[in-house]
Design a protein around this motif. Structure first.
Motif, mmCIF file in Angstrom:
data_model
loop_
_atom_site.group_PDB
_atom_site.id
_atom_site.type_symbol
_atom_site.label_atom_id
_atom_site.label_comp_id
_atom_site.label_asym_id
_atom_site.label_seq_id
_atom_site.Cartn_x
_atom_site.Cartn_y
_atom_site.Cartn_z
ATOM 1 N N TRP A 172 47.244 40.514 41.446
ATOM 2 C CA TRP A 172 46.732 39.652 42.497
ATOM 3 C C TRP A 172 45.940 38.502 41.913
ATOM 4 O O TRP A 172 45.480 38.548 40.770
ATOM 5 C CB TRP A 172 45.887 40.419 43.510
ATOM 6 N N GLY A 193 42.825 35.779 43.481
ATOM 7 C CA GLY A 193 42.008 35.485 44.648
ATOM 8 C C GLY A 193 40.545 35.775 44.399
ATOM 9 O O GLY A 193 40.100 35.897 43.254
ATOM 10 N N TYR A 216 37.228 38.265 49.042
ATOM 11 C CA TYR A 216 37.702 38.520 50.402
ATOM 12 C C TYR A 216 39.190 38.219 50.606
ATOM 13 O O TYR A 216 39.849 38.881 51.397
ATOM 14 C CB TYR A 216 36.879 37.692 51.393
ATOM 15 N N ASN A 217 39.703 37.240 49.906
ATOM 16 C CA ASN A 217 41.099 36.832 50.117
ATOM 17 C C ASN A 217 41.858 36.898 48.799
ATOM 18 O O ASN A 217 41.377 36.389 47.774
ATOM 19 C CB ASN A 217 41.155 35.406 50.675
ATOM 20 N N LYS A 218 43.030 37.499 48.861
ATOM 21 C CA LYS A 218 43.847 37.632 47.662
ATOM 22 C C LYS A 218 45.319 37.431 48.023
ATOM 23 O O LYS A 218 45.737 37.661 49.162
ATOM 24 C CB LYS A 218 43.697 39.026 47.036
ATOM 25 N N TYR A 223 49.536 38.682 51.567
ATOM 26 C CA TYR A 223 48.197 38.116 51.712
ATOM 27 C C TYR A 223 47.265 39.269 52.080
ATOM 28 O O TYR A 223 47.559 40.065 52.977
ATOM 29 C CB TYR A 223 48.153 37.045 52.800
ATOM 30 N N SER A 224 46.132 39.342 51.385
ATOM 31 C CA SER A 224 45.208 40.448 51.571
ATOM 32 C C SER A 224 43.838 39.925 51.972
ATOM 33 O O SER A 224 43.321 38.970 51.382
ATOM 34 C CB SER A 224 45.097 41.246 50.261
ATOM 35 N N ARG A 225 43.239 40.556 52.959
ATOM 36 C CA ARG A 225 41.914 40.171 53.450
ATOM 37 C C ARG A 225 41.020 41.407 53.508
ATOM 38 O O ARG A 225 41.400 42.434 54.103
ATOM 39 C CB ARG A 225 42.032 39.572 54.849
ATOM 40 N N ALA A 226 39.859 41.321 52.870
ATOM 41 C CA ALA A 226 38.912 42.437 52.905
ATOM 42 C C ALA A 226 38.373 42.615 54.313
ATOM 43 O O ALA A 226 37.916 41.656 54.938
ATOM 44 C CB ALA A 226 37.772 42.175 51.926
ATOM 45 N N ILE A 227 38.474 43.852 54.818
ATOM 46 C CA ILE A 227 37.996 44.125 56.169
ATOM 47 C C ILE A 227 36.819 45.093 56.155
ATOM 48 O O ILE A 227 36.166 45.283 57.171
ATOM 49 C CB ILE A 227 39.117 44.701 57.048
ATOM 50 N N ASP A 243 41.257 46.659 52.160
ATOM 51 C CA ASP A 243 41.911 45.386 52.415
ATOM 52 C C ASP A 243 43.024 45.571 53.439
ATOM 53 O O ASP A 243 43.771 46.568 53.404
ATOM 54 C CB ASP A 243 42.527 44.826 51.128
ATOM 55 N N GLN A 298 46.594 43.992 54.636
ATOM 56 C CA GLN A 298 47.620 43.216 53.948
ATOM 57 C C GLN A 298 48.795 42.915 54.878
ATOM 58 O O GLN A 298 49.275 43.809 55.589
ATOM 59 C CB GLN A 298 48.127 43.975 52.711
#
Length: 245
Positions: free
Chosen positions: A65, A67, A70-72, A96-100, A105, A107
């Motif tokens: 990855w 990023g 938070y965003n990858k 696209y990955s976003r930390a929640i 994450d 995805q």
């Protein structure tokens, strides 16, 4: 699709993953600006192994990855190639990955299966993270361009015998929402894979390993395999190397 096609795509993915790292670190203007907006990269060849079973295969599983916290953007690939025959399966994912939440994450993205035939593309909605007691979880739902839906759940755990000797059990479950005759997949639980690998970390970034892997088709998927004269289960002994940077 021949071995070369599957291997070439996997090779391109690995090269792209390797190429991302230095390029991103060198060219990122954010790196010299704010700490929070720095770009990081990670590449892991989690499995690159020779499997000895009813059919000897070369198998791979890699991911990387680029990023921030938070965003990858993720690139993943995995597959199996039967020695001296053909690629059994090979897939590539771009996500696209976003930390929640802490260590979790969400995805979304796409997946393309080079094998098995016929090739298909999928939309992905998944989640990946570290569950309580340090179980690594990767779960995703796939919807193909033909409209069929499936899901995959993977769980892994690392047990440290020493600081360098590590046992890694794993389980993978595959489900299908409906029957897909073109791919010989039945509805419900379609395939199970259990693995147990023991690695020795020469350095943190590189570790050879040995282990076993047991795969079995289930339900209607197993029925399809039996009708074609194929084995529904296989126990293989594996040896390979894991590395990351």
């Amino acid at each position: 699709m021949t071995f070369m096609n599957g291997s070439m795509i996997a090779g391109v993915c690995l090269i792209a993953l390797v190429a991302f790292a230095p390029a991103a670190l060198a060219d990122s203007p954010e790196m010299a600006a704010e700490e929070d907006s720095r770009l990081y990269t990670f590449l892991e060849i989690e499995q690159f192994e020779y499997r000895i079973g009813s059919e000897d295969t070369l198998s791979w599983e890699a991911q990387g990855w680029i990023g921030g916290d938070y965003n990858k953007v993720w690139l993943k690939t995995q597959g199996d190639h039967t020695i001296d025959k053909e690629t059994k399966n090979a897939e590539v994912q771009l996500l696209y990955s976003r930390a929640i939440a802490a260590l979790w994450d969400l995805q979304i993205g796409g997946r393309y299966d080079v094998k098995p035939d016929p090739s298909r593309g999928y939309a992905i909605f998944g989640i990946e993270g570290l569950a309580p007691y340090f179980f690594e979880i990767d779960a995703a739902v796939f919807v193909s361009n033909k409209g069929d839906a499936s899901a995959r759940i993977e769980a892994e755990y690392e047990l440290l015998l020493t600081q360098r000797l590590i046992v890694r059990p794993s389980v993978e479950l595959n489900f299908a929402a409906q029957e897909v005759k073109e791919l010989d997949i039945g509805s419900g639980l379609s395939e199970v894979e259990l693995g147990l690998r023991v690695r020795y970390e020469i350095v943190r970034e590189a570790a050879p390993y040995i282990g076993v892997s047991w795969e079995r088709k289930a339900g209607r998927t197993a029925d399809f395999a039996r009708r074609k004269g194929e084995d529904v289960g296989d126990l293989t002994f594996v040896t390979g190397v894991r590395f990351w940077f």
